[in-house]
Design a protein around this motif. Structure first.
Motif, PDB file in Angstrom:
ATOM      1  N   LEU A 105       0.853  -1.180   0.000  1.00  0.00           N
ATOM      2  CA  LEU A 105       0.000   0.000   0.000  1.00  0.00           C
ATOM      3  C   LEU A 105       0.889   1.230   0.000  1.00  0.00           C
ATOM      4  N   THR A 106       0.615   2.146  -0.918  1.00  0.00           N
ATOM      5  CA  THR A 106       1.438   3.341  -1.079  1.00  0.00           C
ATOM      6  C   THR A 106       0.545   4.573  -1.061  1.00  0.00           C
ATOM      7  N   THR A 107       0.945   5.586  -0.298  1.00  0.00           N
ATOM      8  CA  THR A 107       0.259   6.872  -0.341  1.00  0.00           C
ATOM      9  C   THR A 107       1.215   7.909  -0.930  1.00  0.00           C
ATOM     10  N   ALA A 108       0.658   8.804  -1.717  1.00  0.00           N
ATOM     11  CA  ALA A 108       1.466   9.873  -2.315  1.00  0.00           C
ATOM     12  C   ALA A 108       0.647  11.159  -2.291  1.00  0.00           C
ATOM     13  N   VAL A 109       1.270  12.238  -1.857  1.00  0.00           N
ATOM     14  CA  VAL A 109       0.602  13.536  -1.741  1.00  0.00           C
ATOM     15  C   VAL A 109       1.299  14.551  -2.634  1.00  0.00           C
TER      16      VAL A 109
ATOM     17  N   SER B  87       1.619  10.476  10.030  1.00  0.00           N
ATOM     18  CA  SER B  87       0.858   9.641  10.962  1.00  0.00           C
ATOM     19  C   SER B  87      -0.007   8.600  10.278  1.00  0.00           C
ATOM     20  N   GLU B  88      -0.168   8.676   8.938  1.00  0.00           N
ATOM     21  CA  GLU B  88      -0.960   7.645   8.250  1.00  0.00           C
ATOM     22  C   GLU B  88      -0.312   6.254   8.352  1.00  0.00           C
ATOM     23  N   ILE B  89       1.008   6.206   8.502  1.00  0.00           N
ATOM     24  CA  ILE B  89       1.663   4.906   8.700  1.00  0.00           C
ATOM     25  C   ILE B  89       1.116   4.242   9.962  1.00  0.00           C
ATOM     26  N   ILE B  90       0.934   5.033  11.007  1.00  0.00           N
ATOM     27  CA  ILE B  90       0.443   4.503  12.281  1.00  0.00           C
ATOM     28  C   ILE B  90      -1.045   4.182  12.190  1.00  0.00           C
ATOM     29  N   THR B  91      -1.836   5.084  11.624  1.00  0.00           N
ATOM     30  CA  THR B  91      -3.285   4.850  11.592  1.00  0.00           C
ATOM     31  C   THR B  91      -3.634   3.652  10.716  1.00  0.00           C
ATOM     32  N   ILE B  92      -3.022   3.553   9.547  1.00  0.00           N
ATOM     33  CA  ILE B  92      -3.340   2.459   8.634  1.00  0.00           C
ATOM     34  C   ILE B  92      -2.896   1.120   9.200  1.00  0.00           C
ATOM     35  N   SER B  93      -1.647   1.054   9.675  1.00  0.00           N
ATOM     36  CA  SER B  93      -1.123  -0.217  10.171  1.00  0.00           C
ATOM     37  C   SER B  93      -1.759  -0.618  11.499  1.00  0.00           C
ATOM     38  N   ARG B  94      -2.432   0.309  12.145  1.00  0.00           N
ATOM     39  CA  ARG B  94      -3.127   0.003  13.398  1.00  0.00           C
ATOM     40  C   ARG B  94      -4.197  -1.066  13.200  1.00  0.00           C
ATOM     41  N   HIS B  95      -4.897  -1.030  12.059  1.00  0.00           N
ATOM     42  CA  HIS B  95      -6.061  -1.914  11.939  1.00  0.00           C
ATOM     43  C   HIS B  95      -6.199  -2.618  10.596  1.00  0.00           C
ATOM     44  N   LEU B  96      -5.343  -2.300   9.633  1.00  0.00           N
ATOM     45  CA  LEU B  96      -5.451  -2.934   8.323  1.00  0.00           C
ATOM     46  C   LEU B  96      -4.302  -3.929   8.113  1.00  0.00           C
ATOM     47  N   PRO B  97      -4.582  -5.095   7.521  1.00  0.00           N
ATOM     48  CA  PRO B  97      -3.541  -6.104   7.289  1.00  0.00           C
ATOM     49  C   PRO B  97      -2.691  -5.749   6.069  1.00  0.00           C
ATOM     50  N   VAL B  98      -1.716  -4.889   6.270  1.00  0.00           N
ATOM     51  CA  VAL B  98      -0.853  -4.390   5.200  1.00  0.00           C
ATOM     52  C   VAL B  98       0.556  -4.930   5.419  1.00  0.00           C
ATOM     53  N   ARG B  99       1.117  -5.569   4.403  1.00  0.00           N
ATOM     54  CA  ARG B  99       2.464  -6.150   4.549  1.00  0.00           C
ATOM     55  C   ARG B  99       3.559  -5.104   4.325  1.00  0.00           C
ATOM     56  N   GLN B 100       3.339  -4.215   3.340  1.00  0.00           N
ATOM     57  CA  GLN B 100       4.327  -3.160   3.085  1.00  0.00           C
ATOM     58  C   GLN B 100       3.592  -1.840   2.892  1.00  0.00           C
ATOM     59  N   LEU B 101       4.050  -0.816   3.590  1.00  0.00           N
ATOM     60  CA  LEU B 101       3.386   0.484   3.557  1.00  0.00           C
ATOM     61  C   LEU B 101       4.431   1.582   3.435  1.00  0.00           C
TER      62      LEU B 101
END
Length: 334
Positions: A149-153, A212-226
């Protein structure tokens, strides 16, 4: 919730984003109390109370009789802990607009059990950074284990506020990403890649810059690489001492800044992209956090504990409520 009063206390209401939050709550006809360290800086159109983060008794008086506290006073490494504690003592749910990884993680870990015992929700990082990406990722990852999962702004400009500059000076904690489902220190030097945003931003260089999206997303979503990236031009703006603060260009007080946020998920269900666009990252944090406050105030809301936006609410429904006035959002296969 244990407190049935509908009033929301906005801590840091005299700051740049705090004023947007007060205005958005008033637009929704939600009663507001403005709280800060300096009464002269608080909005004059709502009741104001003075409380410093190192004065628990003043915080208790400021939040008494409220149902929700929204913390807009960064750096959150300093403000989050005392304000959350005061909110819980007052029987209030808590929200903030935190972009700081260490503070977001500490809030989620420290206050989950106390919030559950109090029957209250504590939701950090509910603004542009942290919250918006978490909502987009929650829609993409629904029912799927995500391999990448990748985020880009992209920001056409980043005119930093005084609070942003203070947070940058205060926040020297090493940033983290996610590898093999675990949070790991970000490798240095930061990676740079090319990313193709929709017009008007287009193709541009983006630099690894996890918020902080690294923390919020990985808190509850099953993501292997972020991984998270920010446009190189925006990073240059915020790092340059001479870049001016934002200037209002419309009746809402927003700057001319245009933003785009892409979230791309790769998993068993293929590759999917979510794209959000809008104006002014500080201003858009206000409808995000105000929508969360309004949902918490709804008598049907029954969640408690330390949560992210994507955990606490139906992410697609939440995003739909912000369109088209505050955001445009599209979900597409890639």
């Amino acid at each position: 919730m244990t407190n049935q009063c509908a009033t929301v206390a906005v801590y840091g209401a005299g700051g740049h984003t705090g004023r947007f939050v007060v205005a958005e709550l008033l637009r929704r006809t939600i009663p507001v109390i403005a709280v800060g360290r300096d009464l002269s800086r608080l909005p004059s159109d709502v009741p104001g109370k003075v409380a410093a983060i190192d004065d628990p008794a003043a915080l208790d008086r400021a939040f008494a009789g409220c149902a929700v506290v929204i913390n807009c006073a960064g750096p959150f490494l300093d403000s989050a802990d005392p304000v959350v504690r005061a909110a819980l003592r007052a029987g209030c749910a808590y929200l903030d607009i935190n972009a700081e990884q260490a503070s977001t993680q500490a809030t989620l870990e420290t206050f989950d059990q106390p919030a559950r015992e109090a029957g209250l929700a504590v939701i950090p990082a509910a603004g542009f950074y942290g919250g918006l990406a978490d909502l987009l990722a929650s829609v993409l990852a629904k029912g799927d284990t995500v391999d990448e999962l990748t985020t880009a702004v992209a920001l056409d400009h980043w005119w930093p506020t005084e609070g942003t500059r203070k947070t940058g000076e205060r926040n020297r904690v090493a940033r983290v990403n996610v590898d093999d489902g675990k949070r790991v220190p970000m490798a240095l030097p930061a990676a740079s890649i090319e990313w193709s945003f929709a017009a008007p931003h287009g193709a541009q260089s983006v630099v690894e810059m996890p918020f902080s999206e690294i923390i919020t997303i990985s808190r509850h979503l099953p993501v292997r690489q972020l991984r998270s990236y920010l446009g190189a031009n925006a990073l240059g703006d915020v790092r340059h001492a001479g870049t001016p603060a934002p200037t209002a260009v419309d009746q809402l007080g927003r700057s001319a800044q245009q933003f785009a946020m892409d979230v791309v998920a790769v998993g068993a269900n293929g590759t999917r992209r979510a794209s959000a666009r809008g104006q002014d990252i500080y201003a858009v944090s206000a409808p995000l956090v105000a929508e969360a406050a309004a949902r918490i105030l709804d008598p049907s809301f029954a969640r408690s504990g330390a949560l992210t936006l994507g955990e606490a609410f139906d992410a697609r429904d939440f995003l739909d409520a912000l369109m088209p006035d505050h955001l445009t959002v599209a979900f597409t296969p890639v």
